[in-house]
Design a protein around this motif. Structure first.
Motif, short mmCIF file in Angstrom:
data_model
loop_
_atom_site.label_atom_id
_atom_site.label_comp_id
_atom_site.label_asym_id
_atom_site.label_seq_id
_atom_site.Cartn_x
_atom_site.Cartn_y
_atom_site.Cartn_z
N LYS A 28 0.31 -10.40 -10.30
CA LYS A 28 1.15 -11.58 -10.49
C LYS A 28 2.10 -11.27 -11.64
O LYS A 28 1.81 -11.53 -12.79
CB LYS A 28 0.28 -12.78 -10.82
N GLY A 29 3.24 -10.66 -11.30
CA GLY A 29 4.17 -10.26 -12.35
C GLY A 29 3.72 -8.99 -13.04
O GLY A 29 2.69 -8.41 -12.71
N ILE A 30 4.51 -8.57 -14.03
CA ILE A 30 4.15 -7.35 -14.76
C ILE A 30 3.80 -7.63 -16.22
O ILE A 30 3.55 -6.70 -16.98
CB ILE A 30 5.24 -6.26 -14.68
N THR A 31 3.78 -8.91 -16.61
CA THR A 31 3.34 -9.26 -17.96
C THR A 31 2.09 -10.13 -17.87
O THR A 31 2.03 -11.07 -17.09
CB THR A 31 4.44 -10.01 -18.75
N VAL A 66 3.80 -6.24 -6.69
CA VAL A 66 3.93 -7.33 -7.66
C VAL A 66 4.56 -8.53 -6.96
O VAL A 66 5.62 -8.40 -6.34
CB VAL A 66 4.80 -6.91 -8.86
N VAL A 67 3.90 -9.68 -7.04
CA VAL A 67 4.39 -10.89 -6.38
C VAL A 67 4.73 -11.94 -7.43
O VAL A 67 3.92 -12.23 -8.30
CB VAL A 67 3.32 -11.45 -5.41
N VAL A 68 5.94 -12.50 -7.35
CA VAL A 68 6.34 -13.54 -8.30
C VAL A 68 7.07 -14.66 -7.56
O VAL A 68 7.67 -14.44 -6.51
CB VAL A 68 7.26 -12.99 -9.41
N ARG A 69 6.99 -15.85 -8.13
CA ARG A 69 7.66 -16.98 -7.51
C ARG A 69 9.11 -17.13 -7.98
O ARG A 69 9.93 -17.71 -7.29
CB ARG A 69 6.90 -18.27 -7.83
N LEU A 88 9.79 -16.75 -3.23
CA LEU A 88 8.82 -15.66 -3.37
C LEU A 88 9.53 -14.32 -3.35
O LEU A 88 10.34 -14.05 -2.46
CB LEU A 88 7.79 -15.72 -2.24
N TYR A 89 9.21 -13.52 -4.36
CA TYR A 89 9.82 -12.20 -4.50
C TYR A 89 8.72 -11.17 -4.73
O TYR A 89 7.61 -11.50 -5.17
CB TYR A 89 10.77 -12.17 -5.70
N PHE A 90 9.03 -9.91 -4.42
CA PHE A 90 8.06 -8.87 -4.72
C PHE A 90 8.77 -7.57 -5.08
O PHE A 90 9.95 -7.37 -4.80
CB PHE A 90 7.10 -8.64 -3.54
N GLN A 91 8.04 -6.70 -5.75
CA GLN A 91 8.48 -5.34 -6.00
C GLN A 91 7.28 -4.43 -5.77
O GLN A 91 6.14 -4.88 -5.88
CB GLN A 91 9.07 -5.18 -7.40
N THR A 92 7.53 -3.20 -5.45
CA THR A 92 6.43 -2.33 -5.04
C THR A 92 6.59 -0.91 -5.57
O THR A 92 7.71 -0.42 -5.73
CB THR A 92 6.30 -2.32 -3.50
N VAL A 93 5.46 -0.30 -5.85
CA VAL A 93 5.41 1.11 -6.25
C VAL A 93 4.42 1.81 -5.33
O VAL A 93 3.27 1.36 -5.18
CB VAL A 93 4.95 1.27 -7.72
N GLY A 94 4.85 2.87 -4.68
CA GLY A 94 3.95 3.63 -3.82
C GLY A 94 3.83 3.11 -2.41
O GLY A 94 2.97 3.55 -1.65
N LEU A 95 4.68 2.14 -2.05
CA LEU A 95 4.62 1.55 -0.72
C LEU A 95 6.02 1.11 -0.33
O LEU A 95 6.76 0.58 -1.16
CB LEU A 95 3.69 0.33 -0.75
N ASP A 96 6.40 1.34 0.92
CA ASP A 96 7.72 0.91 1.35
C ASP A 96 7.78 -0.61 1.44
O ASP A 96 6.76 -1.29 1.59
CB ASP A 96 8.10 1.55 2.69
#
Length: 199
Positions: free
Chosen positions: A81-84, A106-109, A150-158
């Motif tokens: 849930k976020g990076i902080t 990472v999933v954030v609103r 809803l937004y997301f970012q990813t590392v190691g996955l398309d």
């Protein structure tokens, strides 16, 4: 690498932190970090717990230790849930991915205001530039999964597979079950010494 997302079977772990007070920020006290392991969006398989420092720099170590030392060796994805966490305890997403061998989603609103975060870090932390470097290491721009919600970012996955993981681990509403629902409820109940709060 995940080649195909199998909704009923895929095992993920999602993390959220507990509540903390302003005084705990000043004293650099601890709050709990809870990880919920689930099979898809239905079956809870287990719970992981670690303590992290409010406004500290130990969340990445705690996440890596929680995942690598757990008995759950068939985990496929880490959901955050976020990076902080615990204030400005910032996750090093690349290191988390590399040292666990698992993709991170990472999933954030809301889209975070990175410039505002950087200003706050420079104002309050002597090691601000090191923390800012972690923020900037995160994969650029967030992918909008649900417009304005809803937004997301990813590392190691398309991005396509990451979006699919989010969808198959979401049972009700917009948020995947592990990181923002069950982990949040458990963490808030532990820190308040009573009952869980709504996410």
């Amino acid at each position: 690498m995940i080649r195909k997302v199998k909704p009923p079977q895929i095992r993920v772990v999602g993390f959220d932190d507990g509540t903390f007070s302003f005084s705990s920020k000043l004293k650099h006290e601890k709050t709990i970090l809870i990880g919920v392991v689930m099979k898809g969006s239905v079956e809870v398989v287990g719970v992981l717990a670690r303590w992290i420092t409010v406004d500290g720099r130990d969340v990445t170590d705690a996440l890596i230790d929680a995942v690598n030392s757990s008995r759950f060796k068939d985990l496929r994805v880490i959901l955050l849930k976020g990076i902080t966490y615990a204030g400005f305890n910032i996750v090093d997403l690349e290191r988390l991915h590399n040292e666990t061998g698992l993709p991170v989603v990472v999933v954030v609103r809301k889209k975070p205001d990175i410039l505002a975060m950087e200003d706050a870090l420079r104002k309050h932390f002597p090691d601000a530039e090191e923390r800012i470097a972690l923020l900037r290491k995160a994969p650029p721009p967030l992918v909008e999964l649900v417009p304005d919600k809803l937004y997301f970012q990813t590392v190691g996955l398309d991005e396509k597979t990451a979006a699919e993981v989010i969808k198959v681990t979401t049972r009700t509403g917009l948020i995947p079950e592990p990181p923002l629902r069950l982990a949040h409820m458990i963490a808030s109940a532990v820190m308040t010494g009573g009952e869980s709060k709504r996410e």
